[in-house]
Scaffold this active site. Structure first.
Site, short mmCIF file in Angstrom:
data_model
loop_
_atom_site.label_atom_id
_atom_site.label_comp_id
_atom_site.label_asym_id
_atom_site.label_seq_id
_atom_site.Cartn_x
_atom_site.Cartn_y
_atom_site.Cartn_z
N LYS A 52 0.85 -1.21 0.00
CA LYS A 52 0.00 0.00 0.00
C LYS A 52 0.88 1.25 0.00
O LYS A 52 0.62 2.20 -0.72
CB LYS A 52 -0.95 -0.02 1.22
CG LYS A 52 -2.04 -1.07 1.07
CD LYS A 52 -2.84 -1.28 2.35
CE LYS A 52 -3.79 -2.47 2.18
NZ LYS A 52 -4.51 -2.83 3.40
N GLN A 96 -4.44 -1.61 9.72
CA GLN A 96 -4.35 -2.93 9.10
C GLN A 96 -4.91 -4.01 10.03
O GLN A 96 -4.54 -4.07 11.21
CB GLN A 96 -2.88 -3.23 8.75
CG GLN A 96 -2.66 -4.51 7.98
CD GLN A 96 -3.25 -4.50 6.57
OE1 GLN A 96 -3.20 -3.50 5.87
NE2 GLN A 96 -3.81 -5.62 6.16
N ASP A 119 -10.83 3.12 4.36
CA ASP A 119 -11.17 1.70 4.23
C ASP A 119 -12.69 1.51 4.19
O ASP A 119 -13.17 0.42 3.86
CB ASP A 119 -10.60 0.91 5.42
CG ASP A 119 -9.35 0.11 5.05
OD1 ASP A 119 -9.16 -0.14 3.84
OD2 ASP A 119 -8.60 -0.26 5.96
#
Ligand code: NAP
Length: 291
Positions: A52, A96, A119
């Site tokens: 990412k 994460q 997200d």
């Protein structure tokens, strides 16, 4: 059979974003800045986060990687989130997953400022998505929609079967495929580990989106001719012949299912790269909204 090439499409998207960033720079604007928080040393998670950050560099975004130890307490992580929420330099950030056991994941996701939740996991953003309002769509489902759209795969009136009901893939996917518009207007069946006779359901599907994480779960005899197959699964299967000691496998028996499919995603090179591209797209959106 047409391969839904996530690697190629994600590259196209990254090129489009790069152009946007160059225009921002020309106008003297601040470029988007994504932060990623990782707690612990899980190998797969570290690999995902690294890719990412690398993707941010590729399109000209600023990025910050925050590593916290495996013993981080919930309070310490919540403090870090508060700091990121209040930092005007950061446009969006991700935590994460999975998190270590001592941390309540739901509590952590609720603490993220919904305007920086690239997200799309905050309940406010999830609710907006379910109500067809403009919001951050979780990156993996967003990537699948983009693939279907760019390849012009018909979804209107089709029977879509989603396998797996996780909050990050299966559940949002089932909502998005059933919403009005394109891609959407599907009749959706959401299946999970309590579903009985899943073969009878999958053989009636025009589109199958598989997100359960069991290698080679979907066999050729479970699908009908001309089915569209989206394989979200990524499992590390031990393999002594591979330099890494493992190979990546999807949920789909690609070799045999691809012979019957009209469209199919490979693993790797399908949904995975799309997920990263759409995270970048959400970060760009967050930047634009904050301006
Ligand atoms: P998850 O949280 O691991 O949950 C798996 C889901 O599959 C659950 O809903 C479970 O049902 C269901 N399931 C398990 N066995 C089943 C069976 N025999 N028949 C039908 N359903 C079954 O899901 P996830 O986080 O979405 O991950 C799924 C896979 O996608 C993993 O391999 C993951 O690595 C991969 N993934 C890939 C990407 C990407 O970018 N490509 C992104 C995210 C995840 P219950 O709810 O009843 O337990």
């Amino acid at each position: 059979m047409i391969l839904l090439d996530g690697k190629k499409v994600s590259n196209d998207i990254k090129n489009e974003i790069t152009l946007e960033v160059e225009k921002m720079k020309e106008r003297g604007e601040k470029v988007p800045h994504l932060a990623a928080v990782i707690v612990g040393n899980d190998g797969a998670s570290l690999t995902y986060v690294a890719s990412k950050v690398k993707a941010c560099e590729r399109v000209g975004f600023d990025s910050t990687l925050i590593r916290m130890s495996n013993t981080t307490s919930e309070i310490e992580l919540l403090d870090k989130i508060e700091e990121l929420n209040n930092n005007p330099e950061i446009d969006g950030f991700i935590i994460q997953l999975p998190l270590p056991k001592q941390i309540d994941t739901q509590k952590v996701l609720m603490a993220v400022d919904p305007n920086k939740d690239v997200d799309g996991f905050h309940p406010m953003n999830f609710g907006k998505m379910a109500l067809d309002m403009s919001t951050f769509i979780p990156a993996t489902p967003f990537g699948i929609l983009e693939l279907l759209e760019r390849y012009g795969v018909e979804t209107n009136g089709k029977h879509t079967v989603v396998i797996g009901r996780s909050h990050i893939v299966g559940r949002p996917m089932s909502i998005l495929m059933g919403r009005k518009g394109f891609p959407g207007n599907s009749t959706v069946t959401l299946t999970h580990s309590h579903t009985k006779n899943i073969n009878q359901i999958t053989t009636q599907a025009d589109i199958i989106i598989s997100a359960l994480g069991v290698p080679d779960f979907l066999k050729a005899e479970m699908v009908k001719d001309d089915v569209v197959v989206i394989d979200v699964g990524i499992s590390r299967v031990p393999d002594e012949t591979s330099p890494r000691g493992y190979v990546l496998k999807g949920d789909v028996d690609f070799e045999n299912v691809s012979k019957k499919a009209s469209y199919i995603t490979p693993v790797p090179g399908g949904v995975g790269p799309m997920t990263i591209a759409m995270l970048l797209k959400n970060t760009l959106l967050a930047r634009e909204r904050r301006q």
